[in-house]
Design an enzyme around this catalytic site. Sequence first.
Site, PDB file in Angstrom:
ATOM      1  N   LYS A 219       0.819  -1.214   0.000  1.00  0.00           N
ATOM      2  CA  LYS A 219       0.000   0.000   0.000  1.00  0.00           C
ATOM      3  C   LYS A 219       0.851   1.262   0.000  1.00  0.00           C
ATOM      4  O   LYS A 219       2.028   1.261   0.377  1.00  0.00           O
ATOM      5  CB  LYS A 219      -0.990  -0.035   1.164  1.00  0.00           C
ATOM      6  CG  LYS A 219      -2.094  -1.051   0.899  1.00  0.00           C
ATOM      7  CD  LYS A 219      -3.285  -0.931   1.813  1.00  0.00           C
ATOM      8  CE  LYS A 219      -4.406  -1.855   1.311  1.00  0.00           C
ATOM      9  NZ  LYS A 219      -5.553  -1.893   2.228  1.00  0.00           N
ATOM     10  N   ARG A 259      -3.447 -10.270   4.439  1.00  0.00           N
ATOM     11  CA  ARG A 259      -3.765 -10.326   3.008  1.00  0.00           C
ATOM     12  C   ARG A 259      -2.579  -9.751   2.244  1.00  0.00           C
ATOM     13  O   ARG A 259      -2.253  -8.567   2.399  1.00  0.00           O
ATOM     14  CB  ARG A 259      -5.041  -9.526   2.733  1.00  0.00           C
ATOM     15  CG  ARG A 259      -5.515  -9.535   1.289  1.00  0.00           C
ATOM     16  CD  ARG A 259      -6.792  -8.707   1.157  1.00  0.00           C
ATOM     17  NE  ARG A 259      -7.335  -8.733  -0.190  1.00  0.00           N
ATOM     18  CZ  ARG A 259      -6.960  -7.902  -1.172  1.00  0.00           C
ATOM     19  NH1 ARG A 259      -6.042  -6.974  -0.943  1.00  0.00           N
ATOM     20  NH2 ARG A 259      -7.509  -8.006  -2.374  1.00  0.00           N
TER      21      ARG A 259
END
Length: 283
Positions: A219, A259
């Site tokens: 991210k 994840r």
Amino acid sequence: MTRVPGLPDVDRCLVMGVVNVTPDSFSDGGRWFDEAAAIRHGFELVAEGADIIDVGGESTRPGAARVPLDEELARVVPVIRALAAEGVPVSVDTMRAEVARAAVEAGACLVNDVSGGLADPEMPRVVAASGVPYVVMHWRGHSDQMQNRAVYQDVVAEVGEELLKRVELVLAEGVSREQIVLDPGLGFAKNATHNWALLAAIPRLTELGYPLLIGASRKRFLGRLLADPDGTPRPFDRNDDATLAVTALAARDGAWCVRVHSVGPNADAVRVAAAWKRAGADT
């Protein structure tokens, strides 16, 4: 460790491998948009140690536009069916109840809804009827508007409160407590400071009483932390080492599942974290 019915039961944090069947995902640039490539990649991630494969057909990167329902169905259902037919535990990453219903019929054993039921009010009823686990993520709006809503006085307290309110509504629609998994929604209506605060508060978030899924992989806030001297953020696909560090720390602090895009090293990291925790408990 927390147990979630219908999903792998192991004495460590689980690893969820990501298969984005999209042309525009921030993390992998559409490498798995082709159906055959997506299926092949899912099996590769299982071979690397993934416990669950998360299949998504709609990008949720900041600014992304929504895809039509028929297109999302066409992207994810064949991939889920092929993986599930070989015994792979598969989750579907979707905000649409119709996609969730079709995915479960194709063999998905978990619904991962980044909107926590806010994008489609029918979603909790579909999940309740299916009986599969349901990831309720903290969410304040679609990708084209969410960053305008990244305003908090106390991000950990507010995210926790908003998640529990969503859980109350989901329970009222018939979903059982045992089905629910929480996700603090890193990067969704959160800036870097918010993301780090939530990661540091994983032990506090686990006290909400539900298994916790953490999705930090590749991210933007990691790339900004590791920016070049001139301030240029590190590219998404060069943030896997930083993701690995987050995985180890999250697993140590009590996350139920992480994840990730690069599975192998993260599968190693959760095992190291589990051994570390066991050793600490024995001393």
